[in-house]
Design a protein around this motif. Structure first.
Motif, PDB file in Angstrom:
ATOM      1  N   THR A   2       0.823  -1.210   0.000  1.00  0.00           N
ATOM      2  CA  THR A   2       0.000   0.000   0.000  1.00  0.00           C
ATOM      3  C   THR A   2       0.856   1.259   0.000  1.00  0.00           C
ATOM      4  N   GLU A   3       2.189   1.087   0.049  1.00  0.00           N
ATOM      5  CA  GLU A   3       3.113   2.219   0.020  1.00  0.00           C
ATOM      6  C   GLU A   3       4.310   1.888  -0.868  1.00  0.00           C
ATOM      7  N   CYS A  34      -4.884   8.684 -10.474  1.00  0.00           N
ATOM      8  CA  CYS A  34      -4.643   9.483  -9.265  1.00  0.00           C
ATOM      9  C   CYS A  34      -5.943   9.713  -8.505  1.00  0.00           C
ATOM     10  N   GLN A  35      -5.862   9.601  -7.197  1.00  0.00           N
ATOM     11  CA  GLN A  35      -6.998   9.839  -6.323  1.00  0.00           C
ATOM     12  C   GLN A  35      -6.813  11.164  -5.580  1.00  0.00           C
ATOM     13  N   GLU A  68      -7.118  13.632  -2.443  1.00  0.00           N
ATOM     14  CA  GLU A  68      -7.143  13.603  -0.983  1.00  0.00           C
ATOM     15  C   GLU A  68      -7.017  15.034  -0.477  1.00  0.00           C
ATOM     16  N   HIS A  95      -4.236  16.080  -5.694  1.00  0.00           N
ATOM     17  CA  HIS A  95      -3.729  14.803  -6.203  1.00  0.00           C
ATOM     18  C   HIS A  95      -2.214  14.701  -6.019  1.00  0.00           C
ATOM     19  N   ASP A 153       3.207  13.213  -1.807  1.00  0.00           N
ATOM     20  CA  ASP A 153       2.702  11.871  -2.086  1.00  0.00           C
ATOM     21  C   ASP A 153       1.735  11.937  -3.263  1.00  0.00           C
ATOM     22  N   SER A 154       1.510  10.782  -3.863  1.00  0.00           N
ATOM     23  CA  SER A 154       0.390  10.624  -4.792  1.00  0.00           C
ATOM     24  C   SER A 154      -0.303   9.312  -4.455  1.00  0.00           C
ATOM     25  N   LEU A 155      -1.613   9.282  -4.667  1.00  0.00           N
ATOM     26  CA  LEU A 155      -2.433   8.132  -4.291  1.00  0.00           C
ATOM     27  C   LEU A 155      -3.055   7.561  -5.558  1.00  0.00           C
ATOM     28  N   HIS A 156      -2.950   6.221  -5.742  1.00  0.00           N
ATOM     29  CA  HIS A 156      -3.331   5.613  -7.017  1.00  0.00           C
ATOM     30  C   HIS A 156      -4.254   4.410  -6.809  1.00  0.00           C
ATOM     31  N   MET A 204      -4.959  -0.143  -3.392  1.00  0.00           N
ATOM     32  CA  MET A 204      -4.561   1.238  -3.634  1.00  0.00           C
ATOM     33  C   MET A 204      -3.178   1.478  -3.039  1.00  0.00           C
ATOM     34  N   ARG A 259       0.000   4.374  -2.117  1.00  0.00           N
ATOM     35  CA  ARG A 259       0.448   5.748  -1.900  1.00  0.00           C
ATOM     36  C   ARG A 259       1.944   5.801  -2.193  1.00  0.00           C
TER      37      ARG A 259
END
Length: 227
Positions: free
Chosen positions: A145-146, A177-178, A180, A184, A199-202, A210, A212
């Protein structure tokens, strides 16, 4: 409550609960890179002329020395240039990815760091097209997750971190990209505050959870004249 038997010093379960935070892993990596660069950048071929595997494998060898000497402050080991394979119908293998540096601890998802050199003929677009996208499609960090992206900027690079950020902004959809807190590119970094720029969240469903990604930008120091 079920009692966990056999929880002794050498039990694999002890290692599971000793997983360090990603922030510690990345902070340590940056610190060791700076030490490694200071020790060896003036010896032989300039770092600015070395290719990506030479830099990442050299860093991994330096990390290995620290680990063998008992100087690494957390459990797990770093590995460089690990290949991942798929099986073909005839039983042969095909290489589908090769991670630059991975931290591994038995029983815990790997923490993968993908490095990209920018400058000197190496464009920033590879950071997205050949780096981030491999996390998004599950080739890297499939159970994790990371993870992290790391850019080396060669001396005199015409592209800077802002250009990498612009590329990410232009590829939000293919990178899945999500958002938060309305962003993004999420700053300050949650994965590695004080070390990563953002960071970027996908989203990666259905093939992986998902993820990060922390984004680390490092300038390669120019070799001093006469060295």
């Amino acid at each position: 409550m079920t009692q966990l038997a056999g929880l002794i010093e050498d039990s694999p379960w002890v290692y599971v609960v000793r997983r360090p935070p990603a922030s510690d892993i990345l902070k340590y990596l940056v610190e060791k890179w700076l030490e490694y660069e200071q020790l060896y950048s003036g010896v032989g071929q300039p770092f600015s002329n070395r290719n990506e595997p030479e830099l990442t494998e050299g860093l991994a060898a330096y990390l290995g020395e620290k680990y063998d000497a008992g100087h690494q402050p957390f459990h797990g080991e770093f590995f460089a240039e690990l290949r991942r394979y798929d099986l073909l119908p005839d039983g042969k293998r095909t290489i589908i990815g090769r991670s630059d540096i991975e931290w591994r601890l038995f029983g815990s998802p790997n923490f993968t760091v993908e490095f990209k050199i920018i400058g000197g003929g190496r464009p920033a677009k590879a950071y997205v097209a050949d780096g981030m996208i491999r996390f998004v499609d599950g080739r890297y960090g499939q159970r994790s997750t990371e993870g992290a992206m790391w850019a080396f900027f060669r001396p005199g690079s015409k592209e800077i971190p802002a250009d990498v950020e612009a590329l990410i902004d232009a590829h939000i959809e293919p990178l899945r990209c999500q958002i938060e807190n309305g962003l993004h590119r999420i700053a300050p970094s949650i994965v590695a505050p004080g070390t990563a720029s953002f960071d970027s969240l996908h989203l990666r469903e259905p093939h992986a959870p998902m993820i990060r990604l922390a984004h680390v930008f490092v300038n390669i120091s120019p070799q001093q004249p006469g060295v």
